[in-house]
Design a protein around this motif. Structure first.
Motif, mmCIF file in Angstrom:
data_model
loop_
_atom_site.group_PDB
_atom_site.id
_atom_site.type_symbol
_atom_site.label_atom_id
_atom_site.label_comp_id
_atom_site.label_asym_id
_atom_site.label_seq_id
_atom_site.Cartn_x
_atom_site.Cartn_y
_atom_site.Cartn_z
ATOM 1 N N ILE A 100 -23.076 -20.315 -122.753
ATOM 2 C CA ILE A 100 -24.321 -21.272 -123.272
ATOM 3 C C ILE A 100 -25.509 -20.833 -123.625
ATOM 4 O O ILE A 100 -26.258 -21.033 -124.531
ATOM 5 N N VAL A 101 -26.108 -19.917 -122.588
ATOM 6 C CA VAL A 101 -27.239 -19.182 -122.714
ATOM 7 C C VAL A 101 -27.173 -18.382 -123.798
ATOM 8 O O VAL A 101 -28.287 -18.466 -124.656
ATOM 9 N N THR A 125 -32.994 -18.932 -119.862
ATOM 10 C CA THR A 125 -32.348 -18.175 -118.882
ATOM 11 C C THR A 125 -31.444 -18.952 -118.181
ATOM 12 O O THR A 125 -31.276 -20.292 -118.243
ATOM 13 N N GLU A 126 -30.206 -18.103 -117.544
ATOM 14 C CA GLU A 126 -29.341 -19.089 -116.708
ATOM 15 C C GLU A 126 -30.001 -19.889 -115.479
ATOM 16 O O GLU A 126 -29.424 -21.128 -115.632
ATOM 17 N N ALA A 131 -30.927 -25.813 -114.544
ATOM 18 C CA ALA A 131 -31.945 -26.923 -114.437
ATOM 19 C C ALA A 131 -31.714 -28.090 -115.516
ATOM 20 O O ALA A 131 -31.847 -29.113 -115.257
ATOM 21 N N PHE A 132 -31.767 -27.419 -116.645
ATOM 22 C CA PHE A 132 -31.807 -28.433 -117.752
ATOM 23 C C PHE A 132 -30.452 -29.307 -117.724
ATOM 24 O O PHE A 132 -30.424 -30.757 -117.714
ATOM 25 N N LEU A 133 -29.378 -28.673 -117.257
ATOM 26 C CA LEU A 133 -28.302 -29.496 -117.255
ATOM 27 C C LEU A 133 -28.049 -30.383 -116.027
ATOM 28 O O LEU A 133 -27.903 -31.789 -116.188
ATOM 29 N N SER A 134 -28.838 -30.061 -114.829
ATOM 30 C CA SER A 134 -28.955 -30.920 -113.680
ATOM 31 C C SER A 134 -29.831 -32.153 -114.309
ATOM 32 O O SER A 134 -29.551 -33.241 -114.034
ATOM 33 N N ASN A 169 -42.347 -30.437 -121.959
ATOM 34 C CA ASN A 169 -42.440 -29.664 -123.386
ATOM 35 C C ASN A 169 -41.188 -28.512 -123.425
ATOM 36 O O ASN A 169 -40.523 -28.317 -124.416
ATOM 37 N N ARG A 170 -40.857 -28.124 -122.059
ATOM 38 C CA ARG A 170 -39.959 -27.071 -122.247
ATOM 39 C C ARG A 170 -38.333 -27.688 -122.261
ATOM 40 O O ARG A 170 -37.631 -27.004 -123.137
ATOM 41 N N PHE A 171 -38.293 -28.568 -121.471
ATOM 42 C CA PHE A 171 -37.031 -29.586 -121.949
ATOM 43 C C PHE A 171 -36.869 -29.867 -122.996
ATOM 44 O O PHE A 171 -35.840 -29.836 -123.465
#
Length: 180
Positions: A100-101, A125-126, A131-134, A169-171
């Motif tokens: 996915i990365v 990054t992994e 963190a994004f998935l969480s 913003n990163r999300f």
């Protein structure tokens, strides 16, 4: 309209009829539509009479289910001591996270070759993707009307755990290019 206006719950509603649609609308019967003159031009020997279509029905063959029901856990997986994170890793193994990365970063690169550089994008990054998935899982548990609300400074709306994990913003930027 065939509706009893005295009934407040609408239980006497019997549907709409031609009188409800207006005088210029004609409602053909299904049988009349199927047996129209258009079918008479079909001179193939396979044509079936419309009123006997069910006579050619054959029961489909459905094989018996022979697999082991329930989750198919890997050998040695201990359900007694497993944590929720252990179950997460069953669905999202490290190999899948890495894919996915790679796909997300490749998509961001491809997209930028078409639309121009995105000065706010940095390859994911992994650890960031985990963190994004969480965060997405947490957002499914505690739903808010707008994504930005999770980063609200209002103590009754914002989520401090999400705020400490990743910036808004990163999300949003990862969401823009997320691909697999």
């Amino acid at each position: 309209m065939a509706y009893d206006s005295d009934s407040s719950d609408g239980s006497d509603f019997s549907g709409f009829g031609p009188e409800d649609l207006g005088s210029d609308v004609e409602i053909p019967l299904v049988h009349d539509e199927l047996s129209s003159d258009d079918d008479s031009n079909d001179d193939s020997s396979e044509s079936v009479r419309n009123d006997e279509w069910t006579s050619n029905f054959t029961t489909p063959r459905i094989d018996d289910f022979v697999e082991r029901p329930g989750p198919n856990l890997p050998e040695g997986f201990d359900t007694e001591t497993a944590t929720p994170l252990d179950y997460f890793w069953l669905m999202f193994p490290v190999r899948l996270i890495a894919m996915i990365v790679r796909y997300t970063n490749q998509y961001a690169s491809w997209k930028q070759t078409r639309t121009g550089p995105d000065t706010y994008w940095e390859d994911v990054t992994e650890p960031e993707l985990r963190a994004f998935l969480s965060i997405n899982i947490l957002m499914g548990i505690h739903q808010l009307p707008q994504v930005e609300m999770y980063w609200s400074t209002n103590q009754y709306v914002g989520n401090q755990g999400i705020q400490k994990t990743m910036t808004c913003n990163r999300f949003i930027k990862i969401s823009q290019y997320f691909q697999f």
